[in-house]
Design a protein around this motif. Structure first.
Motif, PDB file in Angstrom:
ATOM      1  N   MET A 154       0.847  -1.171   0.000  1.00  0.00           N
ATOM      2  CA  MET A 154       0.000   0.000   0.000  1.00  0.00           C
ATOM      3  C   MET A 154       0.897   1.240   0.000  1.00  0.00           C
ATOM      4  O   MET A 154       1.855   1.339   0.759  1.00  0.00           O
ATOM      5  N   LEU A 155       0.565   2.197  -0.835  1.00  0.00           N
ATOM      6  CA  LEU A 155       1.385   3.381  -1.019  1.00  0.00           C
ATOM      7  C   LEU A 155       1.505   4.228   0.247  1.00  0.00           C
ATOM      8  O   LEU A 155       2.601   4.671   0.608  1.00  0.00           O
ATOM      9  N   SER A 156       0.407   4.431   0.963  1.00  0.00           N
ATOM     10  CA  SER A 156       0.471   5.266   2.163  1.00  0.00           C
ATOM     11  C   SER A 156       1.367   4.637   3.230  1.00  0.00           C
ATOM     12  O   SER A 156       2.074   5.339   3.956  1.00  0.00           O
ATOM     13  N   SER A 157       1.370   3.327   3.315  1.00  0.00           N
ATOM     14  CA  SER A 157       2.245   2.626   4.256  1.00  0.00           C
ATOM     15  C   SER A 157       3.704   2.794   3.846  1.00  0.00           C
ATOM     16  O   SER A 157       4.572   3.013   4.690  1.00  0.00           O
ATOM     17  N   ALA A 158       3.985   2.702   2.542  1.00  0.00           N
ATOM     18  CA  ALA A 158       5.353   2.881   2.057  1.00  0.00           C
ATOM     19  C   ALA A 158       5.848   4.292   2.341  1.00  0.00           C
ATOM     20  O   ALA A 158       7.009   4.485   2.730  1.00  0.00           O
ATOM     21  N   ILE A 159       4.992   5.284   2.163  1.00  0.00           N
ATOM     22  CA  ILE A 159       5.367   6.673   2.432  1.00  0.00           C
ATOM     23  C   ILE A 159       5.730   6.832   3.903  1.00  0.00           C
ATOM     24  O   ILE A 159       6.790   7.371   4.239  1.00  0.00           O
ATOM     25  N   ALA A 160       4.863   6.360   4.767  1.00  0.00           N
ATOM     26  CA  ALA A 160       5.089   6.492   6.210  1.00  0.00           C
ATOM     27  C   ALA A 160       6.326   5.714   6.648  1.00  0.00           C
ATOM     28  O   ALA A 160       7.139   6.221   7.436  1.00  0.00           O
ATOM     29  N   ASP A 161       6.475   4.496   6.144  1.00  0.00           N
ATOM     30  CA  ASP A 161       7.652   3.693   6.491  1.00  0.00           C
ATOM     31  C   ASP A 161       8.933   4.384   6.042  1.00  0.00           C
ATOM     32  O   ASP A 161       9.907   4.454   6.800  1.00  0.00           O
ATOM     33  N   LEU A 162       8.949   4.880   4.818  1.00  0.00           N
ATOM     34  CA  LEU A 162      10.150   5.530   4.310  1.00  0.00           C
ATOM     35  C   LEU A 162      10.492   6.764   5.139  1.00  0.00           C
ATOM     36  O   LEU A 162      11.665   6.998   5.461  1.00  0.00           O
ATOM     37  N   ALA A 163       9.503   7.542   5.507  1.00  0.00           N
ATOM     38  CA  ALA A 163       9.765   8.731   6.315  1.00  0.00           C
ATOM     39  C   ALA A 163      10.376   8.350   7.656  1.00  0.00           C
ATOM     40  O   ALA A 163      11.412   8.896   8.054  1.00  0.00           O
ATOM     41  N   VAL A 164       9.771   7.414   8.351  1.00  0.00           N
ATOM     42  CA  VAL A 164      10.254   7.040   9.680  1.00  0.00           C
ATOM     43  C   VAL A 164      11.611   6.344   9.594  1.00  0.00           C
ATOM     44  O   VAL A 164      12.537   6.676  10.358  1.00  0.00           O
ATOM     45  N   LEU A 165      11.761   5.417   8.677  1.00  0.00           N
ATOM     46  CA  LEU A 165      13.047   4.729   8.548  1.00  0.00           C
ATOM     47  C   LEU A 165      14.142   5.689   8.095  1.00  0.00           C
ATOM     48  O   LEU A 165      15.289   5.599   8.542  1.00  0.00           O
ATOM     49  N   GLY A 166      13.793   6.621   7.215  1.00  0.00           N
ATOM     50  CA  GLY A 166      14.769   7.612   6.763  1.00  0.00           C
ATOM     51  C   GLY A 166      15.219   8.528   7.880  1.00  0.00           C
ATOM     52  O   GLY A 166      16.410   8.858   7.992  1.00  0.00           O
TER      53      GLY A 166
END
Length: 177
Positions: A1-13
């Motif tokens: 899911m795109l919204s999950s990828a966005i949130a994951d990338l932000a937090v992991l980044g």
């Protein structure tokens, strides 16, 4: 899911770049691409918990000062999100993920940087081609419609130039025109 990828990338980044105090992660995440994505504190807290539960993050520090840190598998997940190819749909979610991919490119290996920049440059060139087609076929030939189309063309051209410049800065070679 795109919204999950966005949130994951932000937090992991955020965690990858030296981490941040856990209580500031949501504020930092909101500030990265606020025109495209503004998560709530609850969303970021849930993302931190989910990524911690799957072993991508650990929380380190004392009770008064805790920070996020990526695990080895978290680092792998981070790079998979950086290189994730997106569906061709043009929406805010895609734009947000691409912006985050670009934002967190620092420290990437040369092949990753090249792949991300070339993919984004290719997409912008395609958007520019599509805009030019729409402009030719558009029945509206008024002053403001023309100004809007010009503004969009200039925005896309500037974005393409920035990506070429970033690619040149990175590799010394220009991506295909």
């Amino acid at each position: 899911m795109l919204s999950s990828a966005i949130a994951d990338l932000a937090v992991l980044g955020i965690a990858r770049h030296g981490g941040a105090p856990v209580d500031r992660v949501s504020k930092i995440a909101k500030s990265i691409v606020p025109d495209l994505w503004t998560p709530t504190v609850d969303v970021i807290d849930e993302v931190i918990l989910r990524n911690r539960n799957v072993g991508f993050l650990v929380i380190i520090g004392s009770a008064e000062f805790t920070r996020l840190q990526l695990t080895e598998t978290g680092t792998q997940r981070f790079w998979s999100l950086i290189t994730q190819k997106l569906e061709p749909h043009n929406n805010r979610g895609r734009c947000a993920l691409e912006a985050l991919q670009f934002f967190f490119l620092d420290g990437a290996d040369p092949a990753t940087v090249t792949a991300v920049l070339e993919r984004q440059h290719s997409r912008v060139r395609e958007q520019l081609r599509e805009l030019k087609k729409r402009c030719q076929c558009c029945p509206q030939k008024g002053r403001y419609s023309g100004l809007w189309m010009d503004m969009e063309r200039q925005r896309l051209e500037a974005t393409a130039e920035m990506l070429v410049s970033a690619s040149l800065d990175h590799s010394g070679q220009q991506p295909d025109a």
